[in-house]
Design an enzyme around this catalytic site. Structure first.
Site, PDB file in Angstrom:
ATOM      1  N   ARG A  31      30.389   8.198  30.767  1.00 31.25           N
ATOM      2  CA  ARG A  31      29.249   8.710  30.018  1.00 31.25           C
ATOM      3  C   ARG A  31      28.176   9.252  30.950  1.00 31.25           C
ATOM      4  O   ARG A  31      27.146   9.738  30.470  1.00 31.25           O
ATOM      5  CB  ARG A  31      28.651   7.563  29.221  1.00 31.25           C
ATOM      6  CG  ARG A  31      28.672   7.760  27.699  1.00 31.25           C
ATOM      7  CD  ARG A  31      28.066   6.507  27.119  1.00 31.25           C
ATOM      8  NE  ARG A  31      27.831   6.541  25.709  1.00 31.25           N
ATOM      9  CZ  ARG A  31      28.708   6.121  24.793  1.00 31.25           C
ATOM     10  NH1 ARG A  31      29.904   5.742  25.141  1.00 31.25           N
ATOM     11  NH2 ARG A  31      28.364   6.123  23.522  1.00 31.25           N
ATOM     12  N   ARG A  72      20.591   7.688  20.956  1.00 30.85           N
ATOM     13  CA  ARG A  72      21.978   7.842  21.400  1.00 30.85           C
ATOM     14  C   ARG A  72      22.290   9.314  21.644  1.00 30.85           C
ATOM     15  O   ARG A  72      22.957   9.671  22.619  1.00 30.85           O
ATOM     16  CB  ARG A  72      22.941   7.244  20.368  1.00 30.85           C
ATOM     17  CG  ARG A  72      22.993   5.715  20.448  1.00 30.85           C
ATOM     18  CD  ARG A  72      23.489   5.066  19.173  1.00 30.85           C
ATOM     19  NE  ARG A  72      24.831   5.478  18.797  1.00 30.85           N
ATOM     20  CZ  ARG A  72      25.348   5.317  17.580  1.00 30.85           C
ATOM     21  NH1 ARG A  72      24.628   4.761  16.622  1.00 30.85           N
ATOM     22  NH2 ARG A  72      26.561   5.709  17.315  1.00 30.85           N
TER      23      ARG A  72
HETATM   24  P1  ADP Z   1      28.825   6.084  19.974  1.00 26.62           P
HETATM   25  O1  ADP Z   1      29.270   6.008  18.549  1.00 26.62           O
HETATM   26  O2  ADP Z   1      27.348   6.242  20.115  1.00 26.62           O
HETATM   27  O3  ADP Z   1      29.590   7.077  20.771  1.00 26.62           O
HETATM   28  P2  ADP Z   1      29.989   3.762  21.388  1.00 26.62           P
HETATM   29  O4  ADP Z   1      30.645   2.800  20.484  1.00 26.62           O
HETATM   30  O5  ADP Z   1      30.860   4.572  22.283  1.00 26.62           O
HETATM   31  O6  ADP Z   1      29.025   4.644  20.531  1.00 26.62           O
HETATM   32  O7  ADP Z   1      28.925   2.991  22.310  1.00 26.62           O
HETATM   33  C1  ADP Z   1      27.881   2.204  21.756  1.00 26.62           C
HETATM   34  C2  ADP Z   1      26.855   1.832  22.823  1.00 26.62           C
HETATM   35  O8  ADP Z   1      27.509   1.116  23.882  1.00 26.62           O
HETATM   36  C3  ADP Z   1      26.178   2.999  23.505  1.00 26.62           C
HETATM   37  O9  ADP Z   1      25.076   3.489  22.766  1.00 26.62           O
HETATM   38  C4  ADP Z   1      25.783   2.369  24.850  1.00 26.62           C
HETATM   39  O10 ADP Z   1      24.645   1.552  24.706  1.00 26.62           O
HETATM   40  C5  ADP Z   1      26.945   1.462  25.150  1.00 26.62           C
HETATM   41  N1  ADP Z   1      27.991   2.138  25.963  1.00 26.62           N
HETATM   42  C6  ADP Z   1      29.272   2.392  25.574  1.00 26.62           C
HETATM   43  N2  ADP Z   1      29.966   3.004  26.542  1.00 26.62           N
HETATM   44  C7  ADP Z   1      29.088   3.155  27.577  1.00 26.62           C
HETATM   45  C8  ADP Z   1      29.188   3.714  28.874  1.00 26.62           C
HETATM   46  N3  ADP Z   1      30.325   4.293  29.311  1.00 26.62           N
HETATM   47  N4  ADP Z   1      28.089   3.694  29.671  1.00 26.62           N
HETATM   48  C9  ADP Z   1      26.941   3.140  29.263  1.00 26.62           C
HETATM   49  N5  ADP Z   1      26.777   2.588  28.053  1.00 26.62           N
HETATM   50  C10 ADP Z   1      27.835   2.593  27.212  1.00 26.62           C
END
Ligand code: ADP
Length: 212
Positions: A88, A150
């Site tokens: 990310r 987000r």
């Molecule tokens: P979204 O539906 O926003 O894509 P995810 O389920 O992938 O959500 O992730 C939810 C949350 O988990 C993110 O908003 C972040 O806080 C955290 N997160 C997930 N993957 C990462 C990552 N690779 N780096 C940093 N934070 C992450």
């Protein structure tokens, strides 16, 4: 086969990942799911990241790189995997490159689901409304304000990965605004022929034969 699905929240990464899992017999590695599980079970990582996730920020790179590094060493990831929600940030992508290099592995492609931001807000709002109507438990970070954070995190920290992977010749872009089945079809079309590890008939092979 090792793939990355790239796109903002609500772009349909999870939906498409599940279809690819079924088709290629590889595992979906969602860092969001892993982190939510850590929060649920109250691990040290969970305690460290709960608050950041609840407000829609990104958890520190070293934390996610650590959990992904461990996860891809597990036996079920040997055949291949789809990374959903990771990398990310550019430092996460660089860490992934190093991680794979030390294992002698490579990436087969990065699929970008391109979507329009206004439509995304509407899509997520209607997903939330439908879940509420069905009486399902919502994710803590599915509120409009947090969603805004987000999306901002995506724009500022994740979108640069598009150029990063384009430069490496790995990026494939698909229109994520199309109906789900059309997005799947578009992904199917690019995968087999474009896979550096397989020939043009690779898509017709059994999943066991797809891994190097
Ligand atoms: P979204 O539906 O926003 O894509 P995810 O389920 O992938 O959500 O992730 C939810 C949350 O988990 C993110 O908003 C972040 O806080 C955290 N997160 C997930 N993957 C990462 C990552 N690779 N780096 C940093 N934070 C992450």
């Amino acid at each position: 086969m090792r793939l990355i699905l790239l796109g903002p929240p609500g772009a349909g990464k999870g939906t498409q990942a599940l279809r690819l899992v079924g088709k290629y017999g590889i595992v979906q590695l969602s860092t969001g799911d892993m982190l939510r599980a850590a929060v649920r079970t109250g691990t040290p990582v969970g305690r460290q990241t709960q608050e950041i996730m609840a407000r829609g920020g990104l958890v520190p790179d070293n934390v996610v790189v650590g959990i992904v590094g461990q996860r891809i060493d597990e036996p079920d990831a040997r055949k291949g995997f789809i990374l959903d929600g990771f990398p990310r940030t550019v430092p996460q992508a660089a860490a992934l490159d190093r991680l794979l290099e030390t294992k002698g592995l490579g990436l087969d492609g990065v699929i970008e689901l391109r979507v329009d931001e206004d439509a995304l807000m509407r899509r997520i709002e209607s997903r939330v409304a439908e879940m509420k109507a069905r009486g399902e438990t919502l994710r803590e970070d599915d509120s409009p304000e947090v969603l805004h954070n987000r999306l901002r995190a995506y724009r500022e920290q994740t979108a640069p990965l598009i150029a990063y992977y384009r430069q490496k010749g790995l990026l494939r872009t698909v229109n994520g605004m199309a109906p789900i089945a059309d997005v799947t079809a578009a992904i199917d079309k690019l995968l087999p022929a474009d896979r550096p590890l397989g020939g043009s008939a690779a898509g017709k092979k059994k999943s066991e034969e797809l891994s190097p």
